[in-house]
Design a protein around this motif. Structure first.
Motif, short mmCIF file in Angstrom:
data_model
loop_
_atom_site.label_atom_id
_atom_site.label_comp_id
_atom_site.label_asym_id
_atom_site.label_seq_id
_atom_site.Cartn_x
_atom_site.Cartn_y
_atom_site.Cartn_z
N GLY A 104 0.86 -1.18 0.00
CA GLY A 104 0.00 0.00 0.00
C GLY A 104 0.89 1.22 0.00
N LYS A 105 0.68 2.13 0.94
CA LYS A 105 1.51 3.34 1.02
C LYS A 105 2.56 3.23 2.11
N GLU A 106 2.64 2.08 2.73
CA GLU A 106 3.57 1.89 3.85
C GLU A 106 4.88 1.28 3.38
N LEU A 107 5.99 1.99 3.66
CA LEU A 107 7.33 1.48 3.37
C LEU A 107 7.70 0.45 4.42
N ARG A 108 8.16 -0.69 3.97
CA ARG A 108 8.61 -1.74 4.88
C ARG A 108 10.01 -2.17 4.49
N VAL A 109 10.79 -2.56 5.48
CA VAL A 109 12.13 -3.08 5.23
C VAL A 109 12.22 -4.46 5.88
N GLU A 110 13.07 -5.29 5.31
CA GLU A 110 13.12 -6.68 5.75
C GLU A 110 14.52 -7.23 5.53
N TRP A 111 15.21 -7.51 6.61
CA TRP A 111 16.53 -8.14 6.49
C TRP A 111 16.35 -9.54 5.93
N PRO A 112 17.31 -10.03 5.17
CA PRO A 112 17.23 -11.42 4.68
C PRO A 112 17.16 -12.39 5.84
N MET A 113 16.45 -13.47 5.62
CA MET A 113 16.29 -14.49 6.65
C MET A 113 17.52 -15.39 6.68
N GLY A 114 18.34 -15.23 7.70
CA GLY A 114 19.54 -16.05 7.84
C GLY A 114 20.65 -15.58 6.91
N PHE A 115 21.83 -16.11 7.12
CA PHE A 115 22.98 -15.77 6.29
C PHE A 115 22.72 -16.21 4.86
N GLY A 116 22.80 -15.26 3.94
CA GLY A 116 22.59 -15.60 2.54
C GLY A 116 21.15 -15.88 2.19
N GLY A 117 20.23 -15.62 3.13
CA GLY A 117 18.82 -15.92 2.89
C GLY A 117 18.13 -14.86 2.07
N ILE A 118 16.85 -15.00 1.93
CA ILE A 118 16.06 -14.05 1.16
C ILE A 118 15.14 -13.25 2.07
N SER A 119 14.60 -12.20 1.54
CA SER A 119 13.61 -11.37 2.22
C SER A 119 12.28 -11.67 1.54
N PRO A 120 11.52 -12.65 2.04
CA PRO A 120 10.38 -13.19 1.28
C PRO A 120 9.30 -12.19 0.92
N HIS A 121 8.95 -11.27 1.83
CA HIS A 121 7.89 -10.31 1.50
C HIS A 121 8.38 -9.30 0.47
N ALA A 122 9.62 -8.84 0.62
CA ALA A 122 10.18 -7.89 -0.34
C ALA A 122 10.27 -8.53 -1.73
N VAL A 123 10.68 -9.78 -1.77
CA VAL A 123 10.77 -10.49 -3.05
C VAL A 123 9.38 -10.63 -3.68
N ALA A 124 8.39 -11.03 -2.89
CA ALA A 124 7.03 -11.22 -3.42
C ALA A 124 6.45 -9.92 -3.96
N GLU A 125 6.62 -8.82 -3.22
CA GLU A 125 6.07 -7.54 -3.67
C GLU A 125 6.80 -7.03 -4.91
N THR A 126 8.09 -7.26 -4.97
CA THR A 126 8.86 -6.84 -6.14
C THR A 126 8.44 -7.64 -7.36
N LEU A 127 8.24 -8.94 -7.19
CA LEU A 127 7.81 -9.76 -8.33
C LEU A 127 6.42 -9.37 -8.82
N LYS A 128 5.56 -8.88 -7.93
CA LYS A 128 4.25 -8.36 -8.37
C LYS A 128 4.46 -7.17 -9.30
N GLN A 129 5.40 -6.30 -8.95
CA GLN A 129 5.68 -5.15 -9.80
C GLN A 129 6.33 -5.59 -11.11
N VAL A 130 7.17 -6.60 -11.07
CA VAL A 130 7.76 -7.14 -12.31
C VAL A 130 6.64 -7.62 -13.23
N ARG A 131 5.65 -8.31 -12.68
CA ARG A 131 4.52 -8.78 -13.50
C ARG A 131 3.74 -7.61 -14.10
N ARG A 132 3.51 -6.56 -13.30
CA ARG A 132 2.79 -5.38 -13.80
C ARG A 132 3.53 -4.72 -14.96
#
Length: 177
Positions: A104-132
């Motif tokens: 929405g209009k809320e900025l969120r930040v998310e450290w990767p999960m574990g060493f070398g991990g991913i940031s699952p919510h950031a990845v999901a929201e970014t991929l939504k924008q990639v699809r758009r």
């Protein structure tokens, strides 16, 4: 051109190499393709358009460790809508995966999960924008400056969704592309 300016781009000469490529692309487009439009969007925790005249003085964002590729793609989408093209392109120079995003209009930040991990919510929201942006006919080509498997996995997924290309390189080789 979406230029990653997050803290990690300060490592191993990544930002200096990316900035040299941005300057070279600007020169190439102005001199050989003057009817084309070229914009630079810098992104770390937030994304912003960077005027060409500002580029020589631009530095990576020292206090901004996060990577908001989603917002950079949103800004690119708006710029492309203002300047229609038969073959709109987005070039991304980055060393990582998204770790900042908007819900929405809320900025969120998310450290990767574990060493070398991913940031699952950031990845999901970014991929939504990639699809758009893909639905608008925009091709995304990514120049990846890191080779960790988790980061490569994100870029490969984004490339599959968009059907663009990914180039895996090191800062010293970036200009050869």
């Amino acid at each position: 051109l979406l230029l990653d300016m997050s803290w990690s781009m300060s490592w191993a000469g990544r930002f200096a190499a990316a900035k040299r490529v941005a300057l070279a692309l600007d020169h190439l487009i102005r001199t050989r393709f003057p009817r084309d439009c070229f914009f630079i969007v810098g992104f770390s925790t937030r994304a912003r358009e960077i005027a060409i005249r500002e580029l020589p003085e631009v530095a990576w964002d020292m206090g901004e460790p996060f990577t908001n590729l989603q917002e950079a793609l949103m800004l690119a989408e708006r710029l492309i809508a203002k300047h229609p093209s038969k073959s709109p392109q987005v070039l991304v120079i980055t060393d990582g995966q998204p770790t900042a995003y908007f819900r929405g209009k809320e900025l969120r930040v998310e450290w990767p999960m574990g060493f070398g991990g991913i940031s699952p919510h950031a990845v999901a929201e970014t991929l939504k924008q990639v699809r758009r942006i893909t639905r608008r006919g925009v091709t995304i080509n990514t120049f990846m400056l890191d080779n960790s498997p988790e980061l490569l996995g994100f870029v490969e997924h984004m490339t599959q969704v968009n059907r663009g290309r990914a180039f895996y390189t090191e800062p010293g080789q970036l200009g050869s592309y």
